[in-house]
Design an enzyme around this catalytic site. Structure first.
Site, short mmCIF file in Angstrom:
data_model
loop_
_atom_site.label_atom_id
_atom_site.label_comp_id
_atom_site.label_asym_id
_atom_site.label_seq_id
_atom_site.Cartn_x
_atom_site.Cartn_y
_atom_site.Cartn_z
N THR A 173 0.83 -0.76 -0.01
CA THR A 173 -0.37 0.42 0.16
C THR A 173 1.09 1.38 -0.18
OG1 THR A 173 -0.60 -0.24 2.74
CG2 THR A 173 -1.81 -1.09 1.42
N ASP B 45 -0.04 -5.08 3.03
CA ASP B 45 0.55 -4.99 3.74
C ASP B 45 0.82 -2.96 3.59
OD1 ASP B 45 4.17 -5.39 4.98
OD2 ASP B 45 4.10 -3.62 3.17
N TYR C 204 4.00 5.25 5.92
CA TYR C 204 3.61 5.58 4.57
C TYR C 204 2.16 5.84 5.11
CZ TYR C 204 4.90 0.74 3.51
OH TYR C 204 6.24 -0.50 3.58
N LYS D 279 4.22 -2.08 10.45
CA LYS D 279 5.73 -1.63 10.59
C LYS D 279 5.78 -0.33 11.02
CE LYS D 279 6.33 -2.19 5.85
NZ LYS D 279 5.29 -3.18 5.64
N HIS E 43 10.54 -2.63 11.49
CA HIS E 43 10.90 -2.22 9.62
C HIS E 43 12.00 -2.12 9.66
CE1 HIS E 43 8.50 0.31 6.65
NE2 HIS E 43 9.43 -0.34 6.02
#
Length: 326
Positions: free
Chosen positions: A23, A50, A55, A84, A120
């Site tokens: 994504t 995911d 993000y 993450k 991450h």
């Protein structure tokens, strides 16, 4: 998990769909598109989603998942969601922050748990800083973070039921061994999510992970999103490779599907992202054909050890993962 979805069993007994929907999107893409694309992906048959705190779209992705649960397309247990959180991307890996980071993501998602929780990136910043500390020459000042202490906090998140499984991302072999050899290890990482594509096939890291019953999850599986901020624009484009193009014609498939199929047949879980309904529906067709062993070897030969996402700004850090051979 949906019976139509091909899955791999993780070392803790849970199952992960072998094809995942990524994504991530560049900053200029409206966040609302993450909701629309995730809905399309679930409708097309994707069950592995995911995302990450960095993000900045977990609210939108969570909305998509909840709406598909509400309309009866899926149940929560059909979806495998990976998170993450930001503090495990770049801020100081203080063990006491690990669970609160996850709880923050769950609040954004409005979900009770994540299926997979990842560290991450093994490099960290100190609290309150927005960049890595540097000396007068611009070199990153090493900050020896105790990844083992962070891992113990990850284990507590699993015990608390906030994450079904726990793993890592962007770790090299040495860093994986640091966790695996930790005294009192309760849970092994179930996976290592890394950049992996035809020009960086990660064969040595894949072999190591298989030997330790750790799943290799591939991001940038079609090459890279090629965002100027992260990627050298002069680097070669995987999907333009002539050998890959010829093979796509042979199988009457797209270069993207050949690239995805290659990863699945070598035991790699592949993440693929798109905001195009046509391509989302196309990518799920990867299960409808197989590559011959001879063609797999041809594709093995395309490896050039080209890493698109080098994160050079962190290269001076003691935990920078990409200096090692693998």
């Amino acid at each position: 998990m949906n019976s139509k979805c091909q899955c791999v069993e993780l070392n803790d007994g849970h199952f992960m769909p072998v094809l995942g929907f990524g994504t991530y999107a560049p900053e200029e893409v409206p966040k609302s598109m993450a909701t629309d694309a995730t809905k399309l992906a679930i409708d097309a048959g994707f069950r592995h989603i995911d995302s990450a705190y960095i993000y900045q779209n977990e609210e939108e992705v969570g909305l998509a998942i909840r709406s598909k649960i509400a309309d009866g397309t899926v149940k929560r247990e059909d979806i495998f969601y990976t998170s993450k959180p930001f503090q495990l991307w770049s801020t100081f890996h203080r063990p006491e922050l690990v669970q609160s980071c996850l709880e923050r993501s769950l609040k954004k998602l409005q979900l009770d748990y994540v299926d997979l929780y990842l560290i991450h990136y093994p490099v960290s910043m100190k609290p309150g800083e927005n960049s890595f500390p540097t000396d007068e020459h611009g070199k990153v000042i090493p900050d020896a973070v105790d990844l083992c202490a962070t891992w113990e906090a990850m284990e507590k998140c699993k015990d608390a039921g906030l994450a079904k499984s726990i793993g890592v991302s962007n770790f090299n072999r040495r860093q994986l061994e640091m966790i695996l050899n930790k005294p009192g290890l309760k849970y092994k990482p179930v996976c290592n999510q890394v950049e992996c594509h035809l020009y960086l096939n990660q064969s040595k890291l894949l072999d190591f992970c298989k030997s330790k019953d750790i799943v290799l999850v591939a991001y940038s599986v079609l090459g890279s999103h090629r965002e100027k901020k992260w990627v050298d624009q002069n680097s070669p484009v995987v999907l333009d490779d002539p050998v890959l193009g010829a093979m796509a014609k042979k199988y009457k498939q797209t270069p993207a599907l050949i690239s995805l199929r290659y990863q699945l047949q070598r035991g790699v879980v592949a993440l693929v992202k798109s905001f195009s309904e046509k391509r989302i529906k196309e990518n799920i067709q990867v299960f409808k054909f197989q590559l011959t062993s001879e063609d797999m070897k041809v594709l093995d030969g395309l490896n050039k050890n080209i890493r698109y996402l080098t994160l050079d700004s962190t290269a001076g850090h003691i935990n920078y993962p990409f200096s090692d051979a693998y």
